[in-house]
Design a protein around this motif. Sequence first.
Motif, PDB file in Angstrom:
ATOM      1  N   GLU A   2       0.824  -1.196  -0.154  1.00 56.54           N
ATOM      2  CA  GLU A   2      -0.143  -0.168   0.298  1.00 56.54           C
ATOM      3  C   GLU A   2       0.864   1.503  -0.038  1.00 56.54           C
ATOM      4  N   GLU A  38       0.973   4.133  -2.648  1.00 57.79           N
ATOM      5  CA  GLU A  38       0.628   5.820  -2.792  1.00 57.79           C
ATOM      6  C   GLU A  38       2.192   6.606  -2.841  1.00 57.79           C
ATOM      7  N   TRP A  77       1.981   6.634  -7.183  1.00 53.41           N
ATOM      8  CA  TRP A  77       1.193   7.879  -7.418  1.00 53.41           C
ATOM      9  C   TRP A  77       1.598   8.927  -7.691  1.00 53.41           C
ATOM     10  N   ARG A  78       2.195   9.679  -5.723  1.00 50.94           N
ATOM     11  CA  ARG A  78       2.978  10.374  -5.568  1.00 50.94           C
ATOM     12  C   ARG A  78       4.093  11.006  -6.684  1.00 50.94           C
TER      13      ARG A  78
END
Length: 336
Positions: free
Chosen positions: A284, A288, A291-292
């Motif tokens: 997870e 994230e 994505w960043r």
Amino acid sequence: MMKSIAYVVPSPIADEASFTFHDIPTPKPGPQDLLVRVRAVSVNPIDYKIRASREGTADQPVVLGWDAAGVVEAVGAKVTGFKAGDEVWYAGDLNRAGSNAELQTVDHRIVSLKPRSLGFAEAAAMPLTTLTAWEGLFDRLKVDREQTGVLLVVGGAGGVGSMVIQLARRLTALSVVATVSRPETEAWVRDLGAHHVIDHRRPLSEALAELGLGQADHVYVTTQTEHHWPEVVATTKPQGSVLLIERQETLEMGEAWAKSLTVAWELMYTRSMYETDDIGRQGEILAEVAWRVDTGELRTTARTHLGPLTPESLREAHRLLESGTTIGKITLDGLG
């Protein structure tokens, strides 16, 4: 069979036997595993530390490497969320063979799709240090995203420090102070987002006081823990917290006790080594962060690329890392 770069007997990195080609059995994915064709790797201090102590055999040479990006070739029976052809990144598991090979099996719960905006080598630079930085800040130090105060990062230009600076600057309200010792490392950490930079050859408490910041609420120590420890304790506020990533057998805790400091430890392999209930949290986190990265909020810390993975290039990567002068991460293209 597949090709790998490995060793049998621990050797100094100057010794040609420290890394050689070995043909080893092609791994088969277990129920929770992905079989990944490794396209790029990076090196970390854990690689040379294990190389100095772990012995192999002629039938089972030691394959190092715990940072990789590659392409999924097959998935286990219980795997969800991945399919053949997916481009992924991960830091692996110390209990399993590493990524310095054509193919590698890895538990899918500690993997995510890699950032679309990065090439394989740029992506391979990030998983281990990103997970170490993230878990250290948010799981161990319990930093609140809205919390203000001072975070001191000891060893800001290394792989972990480079990610701690970025995460703290982008995802918290902390004032980030990074320690360095050279003009080129100062430029690097400032570019990553450090608000202030101090020379860690000076007393840290003195340097922090000169900035008008008083003492640090949190100190994240990435390197030379024993050397910096007295100053780390001196510069941390009473009831503050300290994060350590290096294994330590003995540290003087008298003043830390008197100041009621929280001293926390971070080893990002804990979740995979012990198959903790929250092992999937690593996947997870990587998702994230991917994505960043793709939105431009975070960036790769790849700095030195040594070309294709060979015994010679891997020895050079370890030599550079052992010198203690590297900035960011060293990457290599994969074997397969």
